[in-house]
Design a protein around this motif. Sequence first.
Motif, PDB file in Angstrom:
ATOM      1  N   VAL A  88     -15.473 -64.174  12.232  1.00 41.19           N
ATOM      2  CA  VAL A  88     -14.360 -64.512  13.048  1.00 41.19           C
ATOM      3  C   VAL A  88     -14.336 -64.065  14.075  1.00 41.19           C
ATOM      4  N   HIS A  89     -14.029 -64.986  14.874  1.00 44.10           N
ATOM      5  CA  HIS A  89     -13.079 -64.198  16.286  1.00 44.10           C
ATOM      6  C   HIS A  89     -11.627 -63.341  15.781  1.00 44.10           C
ATOM      7  N   LYS A  90     -11.890 -63.236  17.116  1.00 45.90           N
ATOM      8  CA  LYS A  90      -9.955 -61.685  16.239  1.00 45.90           C
ATOM      9  C   LYS A  90      -9.097 -63.068  16.474  1.00 45.90           C
ATOM     10  N   ASP A  91      -8.719 -63.723  17.084  1.00 49.11           N
ATOM     11  CA  ASP A  91      -7.456 -64.454  17.403  1.00 49.11           C
ATOM     12  C   ASP A  91      -7.393 -65.335  15.795  1.00 49.11           C
ATOM     13  N   GLU A  92      -8.379 -65.509  15.995  1.00 46.25           N
ATOM     14  CA  GLU A  92      -7.655 -66.290  14.020  1.00 46.25           C
ATOM     15  C   GLU A  92      -8.508 -65.438  12.704  1.00 46.25           C
ATOM     16  N   GLU A  93      -8.226 -64.033  12.870  1.00 44.46           N
ATOM     17  CA  GLU A  93      -8.349 -62.830  11.725  1.00 44.46           C
ATOM     18  C   GLU A  93      -7.706 -63.741  10.832  1.00 44.46           C
ATOM     19  N   ASP A  94      -6.132 -63.531  11.166  1.00 46.43           N
ATOM     20  CA  ASP A  94      -5.216 -63.782  10.650  1.00 46.43           C
ATOM     21  C   ASP A  94      -4.857 -65.169   9.913  1.00 46.43           C
ATOM     22  N   TRP A  95      -5.680 -66.174  10.562  1.00 46.65           N
ATOM     23  CA  TRP A  95      -5.712 -67.952  10.203  1.00 46.65           C
ATOM     24  C   TRP A  95      -6.713 -66.868   8.559  1.00 46.65           C
ATOM     25  N   LEU A  96      -8.107 -66.750   9.082  1.00 47.83           N
ATOM     26  CA  LEU A  96      -8.605 -66.435   7.761  1.00 47.83           C
ATOM     27  C   LEU A  96      -8.007 -65.959   6.602  1.00 47.83           C
ATOM     28  N   LEU A  97      -7.166 -65.147   6.771  1.00 49.03           N
ATOM     29  CA  LEU A  97      -6.281 -63.498   5.495  1.00 49.03           C
ATOM     30  C   LEU A  97      -5.841 -64.983   5.403  1.00 49.03           C
TER      31      LEU A  97
END
Length: 262
Positions: A88-97
């Motif tokens: 995933v793009h680094k700017d949506e790592e938090d969304w995936l988590l």
Amino acid sequence: MVIIKDPWFTVETIDDFTFVISEYGHWEKVHSYLLIGEEQAALIDTGLGIDNIKRITDQLTNLPILVLTTHVHWDHIGSHGEFENLYVHKDEEDWLLNGIQKLPIEQIRKDVRRDITIPLPATFNAETYKPFQGIPKGLLSDGDEINIGNRILTVYHTPGHSPGHISILDTNNGYLFTGDLLYDETPIYAFFSTTNPIDLVESLEKIAKIPHVTKIYGGHNTVGISSDILEVVNNAVTSLRENDLVRFGTGIHKFEGFSVQF
């Protein structure tokens, strides 16, 4: 030609090593794409999660699969839990988590179960449906190149619809996979609090300048749009800016072959 008959998924062949896996029974008409290289395969998004897309990919390849996430919205990460190698793009790592903030699960469950036109799998329960959350195998950045074995995939960071949205160019064939940045029939949107109209228009301008694109493959609706639309996109970008429309609340703006909503 590969022929797969399935009660939920529709599989179409783009070429001998590229397949689109569609969910036409749902109002979203979501597409995921399987690209097969000599050493690995890349699965661009995993669909709604109403049914298990791995059942289909297992019939198409025995190679290890990398899941490349165009963006972390529920309708594109539905079967992420079935695969180990998630990117995933680094700017949506938090969304995936942790999930998308300000998007209630009640709204997601309402949207996932409405306007279904074919029988639902017996395993699906809208009342317990929950978008995938988990740790990605790796993070993507603009300009990354992924070699799946004599097939190079280039990552373009194309935010606007979401902060970490990416488009992916199959440099061997000129196929551009645009997720929810560009498709036809229904508006591309940037009107939620997590979207950004300015970024979306800059991203449209960015893909319009990519050379040697032969076909556009979006995340919804028509499979395979002529690359001629990129000239329309470039002109649309100019028009939107000149008319001061690139901001929240200006509504739906229609062009030949696509539309946007702010």
